[in-house]
Motif scaffolding. Structure first.
Motif, PDB file in Angstrom:
ATOM      1  N   GLY A 177     -36.867 -18.747  19.086  1.00 17.08           N
ATOM      2  CA  GLY A 177     -37.575 -19.215  17.908  1.00 17.08           C
ATOM      3  C   GLY A 177     -36.749 -19.153  16.643  1.00 17.08           C
ATOM      4  N   ARG A 178     -35.712 -18.354  16.653  1.00 14.10           N
ATOM      5  CA  ARG A 178     -34.817 -18.256  15.490  1.00 14.10           C
ATOM      6  C   ARG A 178     -33.719 -19.307  15.581  1.00 14.10           C
ATOM      7  NH1 ARG A 178     -32.719 -13.997  12.027  1.00 14.10           N
ATOM      8  NH2 ARG A 178     -32.346 -15.135  10.080  1.00 14.10           N
ATOM      9  N   ILE A 179     -33.101 -19.436  16.765  1.00 15.41           N
ATOM     10  CA  ILE A 179     -32.119 -20.492  16.995  1.00 15.41           C
ATOM     11  C   ILE A 179     -32.874 -21.714  17.493  1.00 15.41           C
ATOM     12  CG2 ILE A 179     -30.048 -21.199  18.236  1.00 15.41           C
ATOM     13  CD1 ILE A 179     -29.274 -18.288  18.519  1.00 15.41           C
ATOM     14  N   LEU A 180     -32.837 -22.779  16.710  1.00 19.10           N
ATOM     15  CA  LEU A 180     -33.610 -23.982  17.027  1.00 19.10           C
ATOM     16  C   LEU A 180     -32.897 -24.867  18.046  1.00 19.10           C
ATOM     17  CD1 LEU A 180     -34.749 -24.896  13.412  1.00 19.10           C
ATOM     18  CD2 LEU A 180     -36.116 -23.800  15.205  1.00 19.10           C
ATOM     19  N   SER A 181     -31.577 -24.920  17.973  1.00 15.80           N
ATOM     20  CA  SER A 181     -30.787 -25.707  18.919  1.00 15.80           C
ATOM     21  C   SER A 181     -29.369 -25.168  18.926  1.00 15.80           C
ATOM     22  CB  SER A 181     -30.777 -27.196  18.539  1.00 15.80           C
ATOM     23  OG  SER A 181     -29.962 -27.434  17.394  1.00 15.80           O
ATOM     24  N   TYR A 182     -28.676 -25.443  20.010  1.00 13.56           N
ATOM     25  CA  TYR A 182     -27.292 -24.975  20.145  1.00 13.56           C
ATOM     26  C   TYR A 182     -26.418 -26.082  20.705  1.00 13.56           C
ATOM     27  CZ  TYR A 182     -23.294 -22.226  21.869  1.00 13.56           C
ATOM     28  OH  TYR A 182     -22.028 -21.749  22.112  1.00 13.56           O
ATOM     29  N   THR A 183     -25.380 -26.434  19.967  1.00  8.12           N
ATOM     30  CA  THR A 183     -24.372 -27.378  20.451  1.00  8.12           C
ATOM     31  C   THR A 183     -23.112 -26.607  20.796  1.00  8.12           C
ATOM     32  OG1 THR A 183     -25.228 -29.260  19.187  1.00  8.12           O
ATOM     33  CG2 THR A 183     -22.926 -29.358  19.872  1.00  8.12           C
ATOM     34  N   THR A 184     -22.752 -26.622  22.057  1.00  7.44           N
ATOM     35  CA  THR A 184     -21.572 -25.896  22.527  1.00  7.44           C
ATOM     36  C   THR A 184     -20.450 -26.884  22.813  1.00  7.44           C
ATOM     37  OG1 THR A 184     -20.677 -24.550  24.349  1.00  7.44           O
ATOM     38  CG2 THR A 184     -22.626 -25.883  24.842  1.00  7.44           C
ATOM     39  N   ILE A 185     -19.279 -26.604  22.263  1.00  9.94           N
ATOM     40  CA  ILE A 185     -18.118 -27.469  22.422  1.00  9.94           C
ATOM     41  C   ILE A 185     -16.984 -26.662  23.039  1.00  9.94           C
ATOM     42  CG2 ILE A 185     -16.518 -29.047  21.255  1.00  9.94           C
ATOM     43  CD1 ILE A 185     -18.520 -29.051  18.880  1.00  9.94           C
ATOM     44  N   SER A 186     -16.661 -26.956  24.277  1.00 12.57           N
ATOM     45  CA  SER A 186     -15.479 -26.403  24.918  1.00 12.57           C
ATOM     46  C   SER A 186     -15.462 -24.878  24.946  1.00 12.57           C
ATOM     47  CB  SER A 186     -14.216 -26.919  24.217  1.00 12.57           C
ATOM     48  OG  SER A 186     -13.102 -26.795  25.059  1.00 12.57           O
ATOM     49  N   GLY A 187     -16.596 -24.287  25.280  1.00  9.72           N
ATOM     50  CA  GLY A 187     -16.650 -22.836  25.392  1.00  9.72           C
ATOM     51  C   GLY A 187     -17.832 -22.408  26.233  1.00  9.72           C
TER      52      GLY A 187
END
Length: 290
Positions: free
Chosen positions: A120-130
């Protein structure tokens, strides 16, 4: 484009250099850089995001202007997650936020993305090369059993992880690099000229080795089951010299709401294709803006 700078104290008395960009009334987006970079690596991307988001970036411990821990164990994933928590609690107080990260910033951010307290605190996560190290460990075990060619392909790409365990040689090698020499390496990798230079590359490279020493062996030998608490988008760099795109195949097992986009770029797409990276981060975040 100007940033406001401040210092944030961590739970173990380190100091992190934090910058905020843009209008605080807009949706919050936190950016976490990788190795051997500092938060300046995000500036080309920020230029393309600032009209839509209130952006928070910071130098992770041991990088840029942030303080350098004396002990390797101070770089453990658990502490890096606490660092992110310290930053957002200080700068954003109780606000929810979107998260995007590259390389080691992505690896360490998985620790938070799979923590129940961030639901609920982190709305979305974009992960790039990790990838998440725990997920990577399960993937490598499975590949070793069933598709050894993929296992050894990633092992070959990860030669530097073994080199970084060497106590004297690994840090000393970074003394050979200055901004211009490192810039030439990036230009060759990305097939792009005139990429931004990291004037702090020697120190960023030397001190950031602690990230590898503190985490790789424990996590790869004793992986944990870690499920994401938010929607996750993987930006897959098809020509990445360090992370096999096949590692992304493991993510849907651990992410309920998973998306994937492929980019024809090498490892430092945040520098060579900042407009495209910004577009992917922005569109995914807007889709999940609460």
């Amino acid at each position: 484009m100007q940033a406001q700078s401040q210092w944030v104290n961590t739970t173990d008395q380190q100091r992190l250099n934090v910058k905020t960009w843009g209008d605080s009334g807009k949706p919050a987006l936190v950016l976490v850089h990788g190795y051997p970079d500092n938060q300046e690596v995000w500036e080309p991307v920020i230029e393309n995001l600032i009209q839509h988001f209130y952006i928070v970036s910071y130098d992770v411990r041991g990088a840029g202007a942030s303080s350098v821990p004396k002990r390797i164990r101070a770089y453990r994933l658990e502490q890096l997650s606490l660092d992110l928590e310290s930053v957002v609690n200080s700068v954003l107080e109780g606000r929810s936020f979107h998260l995007a990260a590259h390389d080691w910033g992505s690896i360490q951010s998985w620790e938070s993305v799979t923590e129940a307290k961030f639901r609920g605190r982190i709305l979305s996560y974009t992960t790039i090369s990790g990838p998440c190290l725990d997920h990577a460990a399960f993937w490598m075990r499975d590949q070793f059993k069933h598709q050894k060619s993929k296992f050894f392909k990633q092992l070959f790409k990860s030669w530097y992880i073994v080199a970084f365990q060497l106590p004297i040689l690994a840090p000393t090698v970074w003394h050979l690099f200055n901004a211009e020499r490192w810039g030439k390496v990036l230009n060759r990798l990305e097939k792009t000229k005139g990429l931004p230079l990291n004037q702090n590359i020697s120190k960023d490279g030397e001190y950031g080795i602690g990230l590898y020493r503190a985490n790789f062996l424990p996590r790869l030998s004793m992986p944990r089951q870690r499920h994401a608490v938010c929607p996750v988008q993987a930006v897959v760099l098809k020509r990445d010299n360090f992370v096999s795109p096949e590692l992304i195949d493991e993510m849907p097992k651990w992410v309920e709401d998973f998306s994937r986009v492929d980019v024809d770029a090498n490892h430092w797409a945040v520098l060579s294709q900042p407009e495209l990276i910004a577009e992917h981060i922005s569109s995914f975040a807007m889709k999940h803006n609460g």
